[in-house]
Scaffold this motif. Sequence first.
Motif, mmCIF file in Angstrom:
data_model
loop_
_atom_site.group_PDB
_atom_site.id
_atom_site.type_symbol
_atom_site.label_atom_id
_atom_site.label_comp_id
_atom_site.label_asym_id
_atom_site.label_seq_id
_atom_site.Cartn_x
_atom_site.Cartn_y
_atom_site.Cartn_z
ATOM 1 N N GLU A 43 42.851 35.768 40.981
ATOM 2 C CA GLU A 43 43.169 36.034 39.567
ATOM 3 C C GLU A 43 42.001 35.722 38.623
ATOM 4 O O GLU A 43 41.587 36.597 37.844
ATOM 5 C CB GLU A 43 44.419 35.235 39.176
ATOM 6 C CG GLU A 43 45.367 35.991 38.276
ATOM 7 C CD GLU A 43 45.003 35.873 36.807
ATOM 8 O OE1 GLU A 43 45.612 36.579 36.007
ATOM 9 O OE2 GLU A 43 44.100 35.068 36.457
ATOM 10 N N PRO A 44 41.438 34.504 38.683
ATOM 11 C CA PRO A 44 40.295 34.246 37.786
ATOM 12 C C PRO A 44 39.098 35.145 38.067
ATOM 13 O O PRO A 44 38.334 35.452 37.152
ATOM 14 C CB PRO A 44 39.950 32.773 38.051
ATOM 15 C CG PRO A 44 40.700 32.367 39.255
ATOM 16 C CD PRO A 44 41.847 33.298 39.429
ATOM 17 N N ILE A 45 38.967 35.572 39.307
ATOM 18 C CA ILE A 45 37.856 36.494 39.638
ATOM 19 C C ILE A 45 38.087 37.818 38.917
ATOM 20 O O ILE A 45 37.203 38.361 38.255
ATOM 21 C CB ILE A 45 37.776 36.753 41.164
ATOM 22 C CG1 ILE A 45 37.530 35.439 41.913
ATOM 23 C CG2 ILE A 45 36.688 37.782 41.481
ATOM 24 C CD1 ILE A 45 37.618 35.543 43.421
ATOM 25 N N LYS A 46 39.325 38.312 39.025
ATOM 26 C CA LYS A 46 39.637 39.610 38.413
ATOM 27 C C LYS A 46 39.598 39.538 36.884
ATOM 28 O O LYS A 46 39.145 40.478 36.238
ATOM 29 C CB LYS A 46 40.997 40.106 38.907
ATOM 30 C CG LYS A 46 40.922 40.549 40.356
ATOM 31 C CD LYS A 46 42.264 40.887 40.931
ATOM 32 C CE LYS A 46 42.118 41.284 42.393
ATOM 33 N NZ LYS A 46 43.405 41.401 43.064
ATOM 34 N N SER A 47 40.085 38.429 36.319
ATOM 35 C CA SER A 47 40.035 38.280 34.858
ATOM 36 C C SER A 47 38.606 38.344 34.352
ATOM 37 O O SER A 47 38.296 39.058 33.401
ATOM 38 C CB SER A 47 40.593 36.930 34.406
ATOM 39 O OG SER A 47 41.883 36.784 34.834
ATOM 40 N N GLU A 52 34.141 41.298 31.841
ATOM 41 C CA GLU A 52 32.705 41.592 31.947
ATOM 42 C C GLU A 52 32.437 43.101 31.998
ATOM 43 O O GLU A 52 31.518 43.601 31.382
ATOM 44 C CB GLU A 52 32.194 40.912 33.238
ATOM 45 C CG GLU A 52 30.712 40.876 33.403
ATOM 46 C CD GLU A 52 30.062 39.736 32.613
ATOM 47 O OE1 GLU A 52 30.776 39.052 31.846
ATOM 48 O OE2 GLU A 52 28.845 39.563 32.754
ATOM 49 N N LYS A 53 33.287 43.818 32.745
ATOM 50 C CA LYS A 53 33.037 45.256 32.966
ATOM 51 C C LYS A 53 33.948 46.135 32.104
ATOM 52 O O LYS A 53 33.997 47.347 32.302
ATOM 53 C CB LYS A 53 33.270 45.612 34.445
ATOM 54 C CG LYS A 53 32.521 44.756 35.428
ATOM 55 C CD LYS A 53 31.088 45.219 35.574
ATOM 56 C CE LYS A 53 30.310 44.209 36.412
ATOM 57 N NZ LYS A 53 28.880 44.404 36.387
ATOM 58 N N ASN A 54 34.721 45.485 31.246
ATOM 59 C CA ASN A 54 35.627 46.235 30.378
ATOM 60 C C ASN A 54 36.626 47.099 31.165
ATOM 61 O O ASN A 54 36.774 48.295 30.903
ATOM 62 C CB ASN A 54 34.785 47.100 29.425
ATOM 63 C CG ASN A 54 35.519 47.319 28.118
ATOM 64 O OD1 ASN A 54 36.501 46.625 27.849
ATOM 65 N ND2 ASN A 54 35.085 48.287 27.344
ATOM 66 N N LEU A 55 37.292 46.455 32.124
ATOM 67 C CA LEU A 55 38.257 47.173 32.967
ATOM 68 C C LEU A 55 39.675 46.718 32.643
ATOM 69 O O LEU A 55 39.877 45.666 32.036
ATOM 70 C CB LEU A 55 37.967 46.887 34.446
ATOM 71 C CG LEU A 55 36.565 47.222 34.946
ATOM 72 C CD1 LEU A 55 36.371 46.688 36.351
ATOM 73 C CD2 LEU A 55 36.336 48.721 34.915
ATOM 74 N N ASP A 56 40.645 47.499 33.090
ATOM 75 C CA ASP A 56 42.048 47.178 32.852
ATOM 76 C C ASP A 56 42.516 46.104 33.848
ATOM 77 O O ASP A 56 42.656 46.370 35.047
ATOM 78 C CB ASP A 56 42.877 48.467 33.009
ATOM 79 C CG ASP A 56 44.348 48.217 32.744
ATOM 80 O OD1 ASP A 56 44.766 47.047 32.712
ATOM 81 O OD2 ASP A 56 45.080 49.201 32.566
ATOM 82 N N LEU A 57 42.764 44.895 33.332
ATOM 83 C CA LEU A 57 43.122 43.769 34.214
ATOM 84 C C LEU A 57 44.429 44.025 34.972
ATOM 85 O O LEU A 57 44.538 43.707 36.153
ATOM 86 C CB LEU A 57 43.215 42.474 33.397
ATOM 87 C CG LEU A 57 43.623 41.224 34.181
ATOM 88 C CD1 LEU A 57 42.619 40.900 35.276
ATOM 89 C CD2 LEU A 57 43.784 40.019 33.259
ATOM 90 N N THR A 58 45.402 44.620 34.301
ATOM 91 C CA THR A 58 46.699 44.850 34.962
ATOM 92 C C THR A 58 46.521 45.733 36.190
ATOM 93 O O THR A 58 47.091 45.468 37.248
ATOM 94 C CB THR A 58 47.667 45.553 33.983
ATOM 95 O OG1 THR A 58 47.490 44.972 32.704
ATOM 96 C CG2 THR A 58 49.097 45.410 34.431
#
Length: 187
Positions: A43-47, A52-58
Amino acid sequence: MSFENVKRILLFSGKRKSGKDFITDKLLIKLGNDNAEIIRISEPIKSFWAKEKNLDLTQLLSDGAYKEKYRKAMIVWSDEMRAKDYGIFCREASKNISKETVIVSDIRRKTDIQFFRETFGNKIKLIRIVCNDNIRVKRGWTFQEGVDDIQSECDLDDWNEWDLLIENTGDRDAHEILDEIITKFIV
Ligand SMILES: Nc1ncnc2c1ncn2[C@@H]1O[C@H](COP(=O)(O)OP(=O)(O)OP(=O)(O)O)[C@@H](O)[C@H]1O
């Protein structure tokens, strides 16, 4: 942060598509949100990666093509971070735990176990979900170079101190598996 209320931390490991999310999601439902919670080291990696890359976290957190697209790059980046501090993501993922039973659904490395053991001692229980490759393929797994043959997927293959091994081939009723976990670690 005090972890006094936390009685046990169930650390789940397994190859891709072995059923880690499937089993741990059902276990949480059975135990209830008042008594248990799930944390994910990813989770913290993906957040961080999403920001950083402006991606959709969900989408990154859910199971699917989006996650697969960035999986390799996230592994490379997170390995660089871990090289400086092996506990960085485990610490972040577990900083707010408060329930009696904490379920960690994605341990992948010996250093993950090392972190939880050093931090929570004998509260930790180690559970490995196993499943043959044919079934994993049926669940959508295909071998990917740079993902399935590297440390994040293989580091725990030779670990042999599991408190419980679970066969999740689909032949076994999920309730039977949950009962086994609950009987062994919770009641
Ligand atoms: N016992 C089972 N019975 C039926 N379907 C299952 C079972 N176990 C897993 N599945 C299904 O297989 C697929 C993969 O399972 P899951 O997402 O839990 O794997 P995972 O180990 O978390 O994979 P990853 O490491 O890729 O996140 C899901 O669609 C899930 O619903």
